[in-house]
Motif scaffolding. Structure first.
Motif, mmCIF file in Angstrom:
data_model
loop_
_atom_site.group_PDB
_atom_site.id
_atom_site.type_symbol
_atom_site.label_atom_id
_atom_site.label_comp_id
_atom_site.label_asym_id
_atom_site.label_seq_id
_atom_site.Cartn_x
_atom_site.Cartn_y
_atom_site.Cartn_z
ATOM 1 N N PHE A 35 0.840 -1.183 0.000
ATOM 2 C CA PHE A 35 0.000 0.000 0.000
ATOM 3 C C PHE A 35 0.880 1.240 0.000
ATOM 4 O O PHE A 35 1.903 1.295 0.673
ATOM 5 N N GLY A 36 0.479 2.241 -0.758
ATOM 6 C CA GLY A 36 1.177 3.516 -0.767
ATOM 7 C C GLY A 36 2.436 3.562 -1.610
ATOM 8 O O GLY A 36 3.067 4.608 -1.727
ATOM 9 N N VAL A 37 2.834 2.453 -2.203
ATOM 10 C CA VAL A 37 4.036 2.377 -3.030
ATOM 11 C C VAL A 37 3.604 2.145 -4.472
ATOM 12 O O VAL A 37 2.827 1.229 -4.755
ATOM 13 N N ILE A 38 4.111 2.946 -5.387
ATOM 14 C CA ILE A 38 3.713 2.812 -6.782
ATOM 15 C C ILE A 38 4.143 1.452 -7.317
ATOM 16 O O ILE A 38 5.309 1.075 -7.247
ATOM 17 N N GLY A 39 3.168 0.740 -7.816
ATOM 18 C CA GLY A 39 3.351 -0.574 -8.409
ATOM 19 C C GLY A 39 2.118 -0.851 -9.250
ATOM 20 O O GLY A 39 1.139 -0.103 -9.195
ATOM 21 N N PRO A 40 2.125 -1.921 -10.016
ATOM 22 C CA PRO A 40 0.982 -2.232 -10.870
ATOM 23 C C PRO A 40 -0.302 -2.445 -10.073
ATOM 24 O O PRO A 40 -0.289 -3.049 -9.013
ATOM 25 N N ARG A 41 -1.397 -1.940 -10.599
ATOM 26 C CA ARG A 41 -2.733 -2.170 -10.053
ATOM 27 C C ARG A 41 -3.612 -2.575 -11.240
ATOM 28 O O ARG A 41 -4.231 -1.738 -11.880
ATOM 29 N N VAL A 42 -3.585 -3.869 -11.578
ATOM 30 C CA VAL A 42 -4.307 -4.327 -12.764
ATOM 31 C C VAL A 42 -5.154 -5.556 -12.477
ATOM 32 O O VAL A 42 -4.869 -6.340 -11.578
ATOM 33 N N CYS A 43 -6.199 -5.711 -13.315
ATOM 34 C CA CYS A 43 -7.075 -6.877 -13.258
ATOM 35 C C CYS A 43 -6.379 -8.047 -13.956
ATOM 36 O O CYS A 43 -5.326 -7.868 -14.578
ATOM 37 N N PRO A 44 -6.965 -9.234 -13.879
ATOM 38 C CA PRO A 44 -6.341 -10.402 -14.509
ATOM 39 C C PRO A 44 -6.209 -10.314 -16.026
ATOM 40 O O PRO A 44 -5.461 -11.078 -16.631
#
Length: 95
Positions: A35-44
């Motif tokens: 949380f709070g760290v830029i990283g991928p946020r994607v669906c399957p």
């Protein structure tokens, strides 16, 4: 913990328990990244090459090169988990 999962690539939203989301293939904290760290946020259905993380880490973008949608993703990520927390009634929660 029920969280609003929002795919950066296609805009799909789902309210899921963290384990259910992970099993379904979502790249989302707390099982994928932090949380709070830029990283991928994607669906399957989408790969990480359409994420803010990819633009910054792999393509060398700087903050001033990001579009408004990408800037909004960063703001949401920086405010996690409060920005994606869902209360017991299905609405957005507050911490």
């Amino acid at each position: 913990m029920r969280l609003r999962h929002i795919c950066e690539a296609c805009g799909t939203e789902a309210i899921l328990e963290s384990e259910v989301a992970f099993t379904a293939g979502w790249d989302y904290p707390p099982r994928m990244g932090q949380f709070g760290v830029i990283g991928p946020r994607v669906c399957p259905n989408y790969a990480i090459n359409r994420t803010v993380w990819w633009a910054l880490a792999m393509e060398g973008y700087t903050a001033d090169m990001l579009n408004p949608q990408q800037q909004a993703v960063i703001a949401r990520i920086q405010a996690e988990p409060a920005s994606i927390l869902v209360d017991g009634n299905g609405g957005a929660g507050t911490c």
